[in-house]
Enzyme design. Structure first.
Site, PDB file in Angstrom:
ATOM      1  CG  HIS A 215      -0.136   0.203   2.527  1.00  0.00           C
ATOM      2  ND1 HIS A 215       0.632  -0.808   3.095  1.00  0.00           N
ATOM      3  CD2 HIS A 215       0.028   1.298   3.324  1.00  0.00           C
ATOM      4  CE1 HIS A 215       1.199  -0.347   4.188  1.00  0.00           C
ATOM      5  NE2 HIS A 215       0.863   0.923   4.356  1.00  0.00           N
ATOM      6  CG  ASP A 217       1.669   5.365   4.669  1.00  0.00           C
ATOM      7  OD1 ASP A 217       1.214   4.215   4.540  1.00  0.00           O
ATOM      8  OD2 ASP A 217       2.620   5.628   5.432  1.00  0.00           O
ATOM      9  CG  HIS A 271       5.155   1.182   2.613  1.00  0.00           C
ATOM     10  ND1 HIS A 271       4.657   2.309   1.979  1.00  0.00           N
ATOM     11  CD2 HIS A 271       4.585   1.182   3.850  1.00  0.00           C
ATOM     12  CE1 HIS A 271       3.826   2.945   2.782  1.00  0.00           C
ATOM     13  NE2 HIS A 271       3.760   2.280   3.929  1.00  0.00           N
ATOM     14  NE  ARG A 281       8.546  -4.713  11.531  1.00  0.00           N
ATOM     15  CZ  ARG A 281       7.852  -3.641  11.150  1.00  0.00           C
ATOM     16  NH1 ARG A 281       6.525  -3.652  11.221  1.00  0.00           N
ATOM     17  NH2 ARG A 281       8.463  -2.563  10.697  1.00  0.00           N
TER      18      ARG A 281
END
Length: 363
Positions: A215, A217, A271, A281
């Site tokens: 996607h 941002d 990204h 994570r």
């Protein structure tokens, strides 16, 4: 503790499902998962020079920020003004929150309704599934609440210092693109921006399931603090590369609005986050956003994009996700290689200058 991924998505996880069987539209090139990805260090910029450096050093620093935003759409900053103590407390507090039982997290009243999110409700195939959970928190949820817990006070510090850094970087980028630098303090006020705390649990199918789908941002810029597990990847020169974690640095990336506002000078780069079979994570992100009514005006004599409001853009993104299963965003070259012709409502036709129709996918 974990969301019920296995229960809710069991048909996707344990049954082979094809695009044809589920009427899933052909997905973009960027959704193809590659097993081997080169790990690189993003451009590293010491932003203390913007304050402490002589005039020549300040100008060099500004040019480094602009160059990285043009060529990468991503860069790292050190000596950024957010103390390691605040960053470490932020990490500890969000770990504590995510360790709570799923039922408690999903019904939490510490933030406004809908702040807690997990998975991908619209997923119809594995490549549309994001194996993660998050608290998506408006800045007003933090600053307007007087009943401060340790979490809230830590978030307030992180948010305030991220806000100051975001304004500084946005003003530099505006200056280097020839635009007015006061735009952001006028349009991106506190009640339009937000934080997002992310957790990526261990995944049983790391080669097939994303932690976060590819996607871009939908903001002006994002400030990201991540742990050292790794998993963030971005497109550079038509291939996916992995971002090598740096414990001293924050990651900055350009959003769709800056790409449009700068007439494509700065790149909003696709990204994703990859999953890990054994290790969880964590990351925290600050998003610099304008008010819904703010109009994004493309710069230059030959604008690539028509003027549009942030509200209009968000509505279009939501429609795309509902219709296609993934976000389209703005045309950005290699990230849309699998598309027949980028026909998007915010793009001007290069010849007629008329508004284009909706996205058209190759059959």
């Amino acid at each position: 503790m974990d969301p019920p991924f296995n229960e809710i998505y069991k048909n996707l996880l344990f049954k082979q499902i094809t695009n044809t069987e589920n009427n899933v539209p052909q997905i973009p090139f960027s959704f193809s998962i590659t097993a081997v990805v080169e790990e690189v260090e993003l451009p590293l910029i010491d932003v203390s020079r913007l304050i402490d450096g002589a005039e020549k050093e300040r100008e060099i620093c500004k040019e480094e920020i602009a160059r990285a935003s043009r060529e990468w759409g991503f860069f790292q900053v050190i000596n950024h003004g957010i103390s390691m103590d605040v960053l470490e407390k932020m990490r500890q507090e969000q770990i504590r929150v995510f360790r709570e039982p799923f039922d408690k997290k999903s019904k939490s009243e510490r933030f406004s309704a809908g702040s807690y999110r997990w998975g991908t409700p619209s997923a119809t195939c594995l490549r549309q599934l994001s194996w993660s959970e998050a608290f998506h928190v408006p800045m007003t949820d933090i600053s307007d609440n007087k009943d401060f817990t340790t979490l809230r006070s830590t978030m307030e510090k992180f948010a305030s210092e991220s806000e100051a850094l975001a304004y500084t970087l946005a003003e530099v980028l505006a200056e280097k693109s020839g635009r007015k630098s006061n735009f952001f303090k006028e349009k991106c006020v506190r009640n339009t921006c937000y934080l997002r705390m992310n957790r990526y649990p261990p995944c049983p199918k790391p080669s097939e399931v994303y932690g976060l789908m590819p996607h871009t941002d939908s903001d002006f810029l994002t400030i990201l603090y991540q742990d050292q597990v790794g998993g963030l990847q971005l497109i550079k020169d038509n291939r996916w590369i992995a971002v090598k974690p740096n414990p001293r640095a924050l990651i900055i990336n350009i959003g769709d609005l800056f790409q449009a506002w700068s007439n494509g000078m700065y790149k909003s780069v696709e990204h994703r986050v990859m999953t890990n079979p054994t290790v969880e994570r964590f990351s925290t992100a600050y998003f610099l956003c304008p008010s819904y009514d703010a109009v994004i005006e493309c710069s230059g004599d030959c604008p690539t994009y028509r003027n549009f409001s942030f509200r209009e853009f968000r509505q279009q993104v939501q429609e795309d996700v509902k219709k296609l299963g993934f976000k389209v965003g703005l045309p950005s070259g290699s990230s849309h290689e699998s598309l027949q012709a980028i026909e998007y409502p915010f793009t001007r036709h290069p010849r007629t200058n008329h508004r284009r129709s909706l996205l058209s996918l190759r059959s």
